[in-house]
Scaffold this motif. Structure first.
Motif, PDB file in Angstrom:
ATOM      1  N   LEU A  26       0.826  -1.144   0.151  1.00 21.59           N
ATOM      2  CA  LEU A  26      -0.720  -0.242  -0.144  1.00 21.59           C
ATOM      3  C   LEU A  26       0.575   1.143  -0.496  1.00 21.59           C
ATOM      4  CD1 LEU A  26      -2.243  -0.855   2.621  1.00 21.59           C
ATOM      5  CD2 LEU A  26      -3.193  -1.050   0.237  1.00 21.59           C
ATOM      6  N   ASP A  27       0.021   2.282  -0.163  1.00 18.93           N
ATOM      7  CA  ASP A  27       0.760   3.234  -0.550  1.00 18.93           C
ATOM      8  C   ASP A  27       0.368   3.680   1.254  1.00 18.93           C
ATOM      9  OD1 ASP A  27       1.422   4.107  -2.956  1.00 18.93           O
ATOM     10  OD2 ASP A  27      -0.191   4.605  -3.767  1.00 18.93           O
ATOM     11  N   VAL A  28      -0.872   3.732   1.415  1.00 13.36           N
ATOM     12  CA  VAL A  28      -0.597   4.426   3.063  1.00 13.36           C
ATOM     13  C   VAL A  28      -1.709   3.031   3.562  1.00 13.36           C
ATOM     14  CG1 VAL A  28      -1.386   6.397   4.224  1.00 13.36           C
ATOM     15  CG2 VAL A  28      -0.812   6.832   2.761  1.00 13.36           C
ATOM     16  N   ALA A  29      -1.432   2.900   4.934  1.00 12.81           N
ATOM     17  CA  ALA A  29      -2.286   1.637   6.021  1.00 12.81           C
ATOM     18  C   ALA A  29      -2.730   2.387   6.877  1.00 12.81           C
ATOM     19  CB  ALA A  29      -2.029   0.676   6.036  1.00 12.81           C
ATOM     20  N   ILE A  30      -3.933   2.023   6.829  1.00 15.54           N
ATOM     21  CA  ILE A  30      -5.218   3.438   7.747  1.00 15.54           C
ATOM     22  C   ILE A  30      -5.498   2.332   8.738  1.00 15.54           C
ATOM     23  CG2 ILE A  30      -6.492   4.704   9.103  1.00 15.54           C
ATOM     24  CD1 ILE A  30      -6.483   6.354   5.916  1.00 15.54           C
ATOM     25  N   VAL A  31      -4.947   2.565   9.896  1.00 13.22           N
ATOM     26  CA  VAL A  31      -5.633   1.804  11.119  1.00 13.22           C
ATOM     27  C   VAL A  31      -6.644   2.301  11.983  1.00 13.22           C
ATOM     28  CG1 VAL A  31      -4.505   0.599  13.283  1.00 13.22           C
ATOM     29  CG2 VAL A  31      -3.721   0.607  11.742  1.00 13.22           C
ATOM     30  N   GLY A  32      -7.768   1.737  11.892  1.00 14.79           N
ATOM     31  CA  GLY A  32      -9.063   2.292  12.144  1.00 14.79           C
ATOM     32  C   GLY A  32     -10.447   3.151  11.280  1.00 14.79           C
ATOM     33  N   ALA A  33     -11.223   3.304  11.235  1.00 16.49           N
ATOM     34  CA  ALA A  33     -11.720   3.683  10.186  1.00 16.49           C
ATOM     35  C   ALA A  33     -13.765   4.781  11.001  1.00 16.49           C
ATOM     36  CB  ALA A  33     -12.924   2.385   9.836  1.00 16.49           C
ATOM     37  N   GLY A  34     -12.789   5.072  12.410  1.00 14.27           N
ATOM     38  CA  GLY A  34     -13.255   5.991  12.936  1.00 14.27           C
ATOM     39  C   GLY A  34     -13.534   7.079  11.954  1.00 14.27           C
TER      40      GLY A  34
END
Ligand code: 48H
Length: 262
Positions: A26-34
């Motif tokens: 990935l370019d960006v991994a985001i942890v948390g879908a708030g």
């Protein structure tokens, strides 16, 4: 048309693993879908970046679904209103500068903006660790270690798998889980005043909202903090159910990472 159940199974398995395989680097991994994670995903994906969110729960939305004490209305101040406008989320001015929006609509619409822009959401996936490397003499996070949430909840001893990313956004809210794990397991310093986690403070909404934006930044090579996690990391206040700072933080972290990727 007679329905073949195995075609349904094959359709799900094939399509899911296409989505999963396209997320291995990935370019960006985001942890948390708030709110901060969803907003960041939308803004990054609309620039054409390969971005995915990993969310422990089955539901997306984090603390936004419930408004305040499950009265499912959010409040957004003047500064954040344009983000709701741009997402097509209707607002009403309650008193000058204070806008309300339906919490469920705000959550689902942000998720729709993110996914329709190309972000991938993996719900029911927990991030349990990071990948650490030494690059040009400096330790850097280069990936995340994920497991299926039901495996985590059941306490099964099943190994996780790994996703590579150029940047990681910690948007896990109050618990600041990823940075906590990074610090607990490794002898590393953060870009905070003490080099450690400064810790969340009590309620002071006005200051907290401004600080959320200031604290949205890189905290370790390859890792940005956003939303409530930014204040927990850099040591600022909480703000209760006002969400402008979370949305603005999502936009800011996306802009900062887009600059770096250029
Ligand atoms: C996968 C994980 C992991 C993990 C956690 O709490 P959130 O809504 O986060 P923000 O920062 O976008 O929004 C904060 C806001 O909702 C809030 O709580 C406010 C404004 N509080 C003020 C106050 O005074 O209380 O969402 C974080 C999400 C959640 O859905 C978690 O399940 C998820 O992150 N998460 N997902 N792997 N290790 N840890």
């Amino acid at each position: 048309m007679p329905i073949d159940e195995t075609i349904v199974t094959e359709a799900i398995a094939t399509t899911f693993f296409e989505k999963f395989k396209s997320s291995l680097d990935l370019d960006v991994a985001i942890v948390g879908a708030g709110p901060s994670g969803l907003t960041a995903a939308w803004k990054l994906a609309e620039k054409g970046l390969n971005v995915a969110i990993f969310e422990r729960k089955l539901s997306i939305g984090g603390g936004m679904w419930g408004g305040g004490v499950t009265w499912n209305i959010i409040v957004v101040q003047e500064e954040g209103k344009h983000i709701l406008d741009e997402a097509g989320i209707p607002t009403k001015e309650f008193k000058k500068g204070y806008y309300t929006a339906d919490a469920v609509l705000a959550t689902t619409q942000l998720a729709a903006k993110a996914t329709l822009s190309g972000a991938k959401i993996f719900n029911c996936f927990s991030v349990e660790d990071v990948v650490l490397r030494v690059i040009d003499g400096e330790k850097r996070v280069t990936g995340i270690v994920i497991n299926s949430s039901p495996i985590e909840i059941a306490g099964l001893h099943v190994d996780p798998v790994v996703i590579k990313c150029k940047y990681l956004i910690e948007a896990t809210g109050h618990d600041l889980e990823v940075i906590n794990t990074l610090i607990r397991k490794n002898d590393v310093r953060l870009f905070t005043p003490t080099g450690k986690i400064e810790g969340e403070k009590s309620m002071w909404a006005d200051v907290a909202e401004a600080h959320t934006l200031d604290n949205t930044k890189e905290v370790f090579p390859g890792v940005f903090v956003a939303g409530m996690a930014a204040n927990a990391c850099f040591g600022s206040y909480r703000m209760g159910p006002i969400f402008g700072g979370m949305l603005l933080s999502g936009v800011k972290v996306a802009e900062e990472i887009i600059k770096r990727l250029k």
